[in-house]
Design a protein around this motif. Structure first.
Motif, PDB file in Angstrom:
ATOM      1  N   UNK A 196       0.829  -1.209   0.000  1.00 28.16           N
ATOM      2  CA  UNK A 196       0.000   0.000   0.000  1.00 28.16           C
ATOM      3  C   UNK A 196       0.863   1.259   0.000  1.00 28.16           C
ATOM      4  N   UNK A 197       1.969   1.241   0.757  1.00 27.25           N
ATOM      5  CA  UNK A 197       2.849   2.410   0.774  1.00 27.25           C
ATOM      6  C   UNK A 197       3.450   2.667  -0.598  1.00 27.25           C
ATOM      7  N   UNK A 198       3.935   1.593  -1.259  1.00 24.80           N
ATOM      8  CA  UNK A 198       4.504   1.760  -2.599  1.00 24.80           C
ATOM      9  C   UNK A 198       3.436   2.143  -3.613  1.00 24.80           C
ATOM     10  N   UNK A 199       2.230   1.589  -3.430  1.00 22.19           N
ATOM     11  CA  UNK A 199       1.136   1.892  -4.358  1.00 22.19           C
ATOM     12  C   UNK A 199       0.709   3.354  -4.237  1.00 22.19           C
ATOM     13  N   UNK A 200       0.522   3.834  -2.996  1.00 27.64           N
ATOM     14  CA  UNK A 200       0.076   5.216  -2.801  1.00 27.64           C
ATOM     15  C   UNK A 200       1.125   6.228  -3.236  1.00 27.64           C
ATOM     16  N   UNK A 201       2.415   5.841  -3.220  1.00 27.71           N
ATOM     17  CA  UNK A 201       3.447   6.765  -3.696  1.00 27.71           C
ATOM     18  C   UNK A 201       3.362   7.000  -5.197  1.00 27.71           C
ATOM     19  N   UNK A 202       2.667   6.126  -5.907  1.00 26.38           N
ATOM     20  CA  UNK A 202       2.507   6.280  -7.360  1.00 26.38           C
ATOM     21  C   UNK A 202       1.179   6.939  -7.733  1.00 26.38           C
ATOM     22  N   UNK A 203       0.321   7.191  -6.737  1.00 30.37           N
ATOM     23  CA  UNK A 203      -0.999   7.748  -6.997  1.00 30.37           C
ATOM     24  C   UNK A 203      -0.954   9.255  -6.776  1.00 30.37           C
ATOM     25  N   UNK A 204      -1.531   9.988  -7.698  1.00 28.54           N
ATOM     26  CA  UNK A 204      -1.667  11.444  -7.563  1.00 28.54           C
ATOM     27  C   UNK A 204      -3.131  11.810  -7.776  1.00 28.54           C
ATOM     28  N   UNK A 205      -3.645  12.661  -6.894  1.00 32.68           N
ATOM     29  CA  UNK A 205      -5.034  13.123  -6.984  1.00 32.68           C
ATOM     30  C   UNK A 205      -5.018  14.638  -6.856  1.00 32.68           C
ATOM     31  N   UNK A 206      -5.688  15.305  -7.762  1.00 34.55           N
ATOM     32  CA  UNK A 206      -5.756  16.757  -7.699  1.00 34.55           C
ATOM     33  C   UNK A 206      -7.101  17.227  -8.202  1.00 34.55           C
ATOM     34  N   UNK A 207      -7.456  18.381  -7.723  1.00 38.44           N
ATOM     35  CA  UNK A 207      -8.700  19.017  -8.142  1.00 38.44           C
ATOM     36  C   UNK A 207      -8.433  19.871  -9.371  1.00 38.44           C
ATOM     37  N   UNK A 208      -9.261  19.765 -10.371  1.00 35.85           N
ATOM     38  CA  UNK A 208      -9.076  20.514 -11.613  1.00 35.85           C
ATOM     39  C   UNK A 208      -9.681  21.893 -11.431  1.00 35.85           C
ATOM     40  N   UNK A 209      -8.794  22.866 -11.227  1.00 30.30           N
ATOM     41  CA  UNK A 209      -9.257  24.239 -11.071  1.00 30.30           C
ATOM     42  C   UNK A 209     -10.141  24.389  -9.851  1.00 30.30           C
ATOM     43  N   UNK A 210     -11.282  25.090 -10.018  1.00 36.07           N
ATOM     44  CA  UNK A 210     -12.277  25.270  -8.963  1.00 36.07           C
ATOM     45  C   UNK A 210     -13.550  24.496  -9.268  1.00 36.07           C
ATOM     46  N   UNK A 211     -13.409  23.425 -10.026  1.00 38.86           N
ATOM     47  CA  UNK A 211     -14.567  22.642 -10.453  1.00 38.86           C
ATOM     48  C   UNK A 211     -14.809  21.483  -9.499  1.00 38.86           C
ATOM     49  N   UNK A 212     -15.820  20.673  -9.834  1.00 39.43           N
ATOM     50  CA  UNK A 212     -16.137  19.459  -9.090  1.00 39.43           C
ATOM     51  C   UNK A 212     -15.358  18.258  -9.598  1.00 39.43           C
ATOM     52  N   UNK A 213     -14.462  18.464 -10.557  1.00 35.05           N
ATOM     53  CA  UNK A 213     -13.768  17.367 -11.230  1.00 35.05           C
ATOM     54  C   UNK A 213     -12.489  17.029 -10.474  1.00 35.05           C
TER      55      UNK A 213
END
Length: 757
Positions: free
Chosen positions: A161-178
């Motif tokens: 899980x530690x190695x897996x989460x280090x490869x995951x990126x999550x970001x909000x696109x601008x000020x949208x709901x995306x």
């Protein structure tokens, strides 16, 4: 040219302060000179950095990042709110940030790892082998293998899980709901598959959460429905039993006036009681809220009261304004005090409005109670005069009303239960995929456009830092600027090292190429040209047509001072200036030995001394005032040399150090006969004679034969040995200096013909 007094440049306890004061300003020329001196080092470091960047790019496995985009449904959660200051609808950043953290949570990671069996993926866990588990299995008892296997499995899952989460990126696109979810891998197909799996796991988790919430709500509604149903059934049974007991089976179409009044009074009594109960409940609720200092409009009248709504809106705006002011100003600011006063005023207005409503409720309760009492008295009177069945009908009416109420409650809970069961069977997700992840066409890392410029800049910065450190730690006097800035001494010039090795296809050069007369044998060499520049610098220190006694010395032995003195005398001689070379090196006496043993070979001769002590003369030749010797087929003009032995003979016999006053007398006498007198002395660092002789001279020149090894501190300490003696320092000559070289050496035509033969 400025002539310096050695007593004014001696290093003392304020040397560092003087040096730092002289280095406060840095000009553009200093920067350009610094870059020019260290251009090769900076360039090499830049090339090395660029090579390291290229090596990293070539030896790093490419990484691909696949992204999937999903949109959060704002109707499924409280994601929008109203700005208190502007009144506009905004997206709650905290809600979106919470969703971002949920996507990166271990629950989502565990679900994806189990779905794709990533615990056996060598890219993440390196083959899935736990080294700690292998070592532990060698020393653990066999009875605990099952427990250790479970622990190793959990450790493997945590590491995955530690190695897996280090490869995951999550970001909000601008000020949208995306939300944009990315996953990096060396395989583009695997990256796209895993990114889609993460989005799917997130959507399923949201649906499961809503399904669980609907299931919990349905259980509660079901238990509540059973309870209300039992109460409704009991109320209906009571009505039927009361009817049977009082024999009220049917109601006639016609009724008496008493029955009609009794029916109306009963209805009014119920309404009065309901009104009393409602007003009492409102009053109690309001009093409880006021006792808790909670000024919120949860009472129906307060919600319908426009004045309270207006005050609540103003209170929210005032609190928002106060919070904004507290973030920008310190406590005690007039603006903050004004905002707090405004909040206090609004709070007092709210309290007054609630007090007014309280008085209104109290009056309503009193009116309702009074009305209820009147109706009760009338009903009692009517009941006393009425028949027993009329009373029974009134009671029956109350029972039927209670039974109807329970029935309505039962039907409402039943409708809610049906809605919960529908949500449980078909839950709605709070997010949906907008763009599914596909295999990326290009790698995201390493990027040559990023790494190569960065590595180049890193190399150049490293070279620049090394150059700055080298200049900062370098205390050598090879730089004229440092010598002038830190000690205030003028540099007369840089004389390159004399090279006497023959060229290819040329015979060995005889003694005419020795350094003591190199300005005669190689008149246009780098050595001769540099020494001519030194001579011009020395001449500028004295008035025109004035005699000068110039001393040539060095810090220590072996720095080439004798070579500089002899060649300077040769330059003056060949320019037609009457010059005398004095050997005051009572330790080495090199010039005296050369002039005595083979003076003509080096263009020198011992000064002719007459029989009278202290009187000197020179032989004259047919060519003029100077003695001419034949050497190697050429006419050579010889420089007269006052040797050490001649000076010692002129001293008083019984004085051990009588050569010093004798030398002083000789210089005063010879100054009248020669325009330029050059005195070759020992190194002044360890020679007391030199420090005394320097006080007899018009000026001295210090030769630094190893300027790359001579530091500013050592030179300053060596000059401090002069003490308070007033000695005129003309400047410093950097001997054997590495400057720009010219490979071509101009020879006179006769010498070239000689070497060709």
């Amino acid at each position: 040219m400025v002539v310096h007094d050695i007593s004014k440049i001696v290093m003392d306890e304020n040397f560092e302060a003087k040096r730092s004061a002289g280095q406060e300003s840095i000009s553009f020329r200093d920067v350009s000179d610094f870059l020019r001196r260290h251009l090769v080092r900076i360039g090499i470091c830049g090339v090395i950095g660029l090579a390291l960047g290229a090596f990293y790019i070539l030896n790093t496995a490419p990484t691909f990042t696949a992204t999937v985009r999903l949109v959060i449904d704002p109707e499924q959660g409280r994601i929008a709110s109203q700005d208190a200051s502007t009144g506009t609808i905004i997206i709650e950043a905290a809600e979106i940030a919470s969703e971002v953290e949920i996507v990166k949570s271990e629950a989502i990671a565990r679900a994806v790892i189990e779905q794709l069996d990533l615990t056996n993926d060598p890219e993440i866990v390196g083959g899935g082998v736990s080294i700690r588990g292998m070592i532990g299995s060698l020393f653990s008892p066999a009875a605990k293998n099952s427990d250790k296997d479970a622990a190793d499995d959990e450790y493997l899952m945590r590491r995955t899980m530690a190695a897996f989460l280090s490869r995951v990126t999550v970001r909000r696109v601008g000020q949208s709901y995306v939300l944009e979810i990315g996953y990096s891998s060396t395989d583009p197909q695997k990256a796209a598959k895993t990114a889609n799996a993460i989005a799917g796991a997130y959507i399923r988790t949201g649906m499961n959460e809503r399904s669980d919430a609907a299931r919990s709500g349905a259980k509660w509604l079901e238990s509540r429905l059973i309870e209300v149903g039992a109460q409704a059934r009991a109320a209906a049974m009571t009505v039927e039993e009361f009817r049977a007991k009082n024999d009220i089976t049917t109601v006639g179409t016609a009724s008496t006036l008493d029955q009609q009044q009794l029916s109306e009074l009963s209805s009014q009594m119920l309404a009065a009681r309901a009104a009393t109960a409602a007003d009492t409940a409102k009053l109690m609720t309001l009093q409880q809220l006021m006792s808790n200092d909670t000024m919120i409009g949860s009472v129906n009248d307060s919600l319908d009261n426009p004045q309270i709504q207006k005050l609540n809106d103003e209170m929210r705006l005032a609190k928002a304004k106060l919070d904004n002011l507290k973030t920008r100003y310190d406590s005690g600011n007039p603006a903050i005090a004004a905002a707090e006063a405004d909040i206090a005023r609004l709070d007092a207005s709210l309290r007054n409005e609630f007090l007014r409503i309280e008085q209104f409720y109290k009056s309503n309760v009193e009116i309702a109670k009074t009305r209820e009492k009147l109706l009760e008295s009338e009903l009692a009177n009517l009941t006393a005069t009425g028949a027993g069945k009329n009373v029974a009908r009134v009671e029956l009416s109350e029972m039927e009303s209670r039974a109807t109420t329970y029935r309505n409650m039962y039907e409402g809970i039943l409708q809610q239960l049906i809605g919960a069961l529908q949500k449980q069977s078909f839950p709605l997700g709070k997010a949906r995929i907008v763009t599914a992840a596909t295999a990326p066409l290009g790698k995201t890392w390493p990027k040559p456009s990023t790494i190569l410029p960065f590595s180049l800049m890193f190399g150049l910065a490293t070279g620049l830092m090394l150059s700055v450190l080298r200049d900062g730690l370098d205390r050598r006097v090879s730089s004229s600027e440092r010598l002038r800035a830190e000690l205030g001494i003028t540099s007369l010039g840089h004389v390159p090292m004399f090279r006497s090795s023959p060229r290819p296809h040329q015979p060995p050069i005889a003694s005419t190429m020795l350094p003591l007369r190199s300005v005669l044998d190689m008149p246009y060499s780098r050595f001769s040209e540099a020494l001519r520049g030194v001579k011009n610098s020395v001449d500028s220190a004295f008035p025109a047509n004035a005699s000068a006694v110039i001393g040539v010395t060095s810090v220590g032995p072996g720095e080439g001072k004798t070579t500089i003195a002899a060649n300077l005398a040769q330059l003056y001689m060949n320019e037609g200036t009457s010059v005398l070379l004095v050997d005051a090196d009572f330790i080495g006496s090199r010039l005296s030995r050369v002039a005595t043993e083979d003076g003509a070979g080096f263009g020198m001769e011992s000064l002719r001394i007459l029989g009278i002590p202290g009187q000197y003369s020179r032989r004259r030749s047919s060519e003029g005032q100077q003695h001419v010797e034949e050497f190697d087929g050429k006419a050579v003009r010889c420089v007269p040399v006052l040797t050490v032995e001649q000076t010692r003979k002129a001293a008083v016999g019984h004085q051990r150090y009588g050569h010093l006053p004798a030398l002083k007398s000789e210089l005063e006498l010879l100054r009248q006969r020669y325009k330029v007198i050059i005195v070759d002395m020992s190194g002044f660092e360890d020679s007391a004679d030199t420090r005394v002789i320097c006080t007899y001279l018009d000026g001295i020149v210090v030769v630094l034969g190893q300027s790359d090894k001579m530091t500013v501190e050592r030179l300053g300490e060596a000059l401090s040995t002069f003490g308070k003696s007033r000695v005129a320092l003309l400047g410093v000559i950097s001997n054997r200096s590495d400057g720009p070289r010219r490979t071509n050496i101009r020879w006179d035509r006769k010498q070239w013909r000689k070497f060709k033969k």
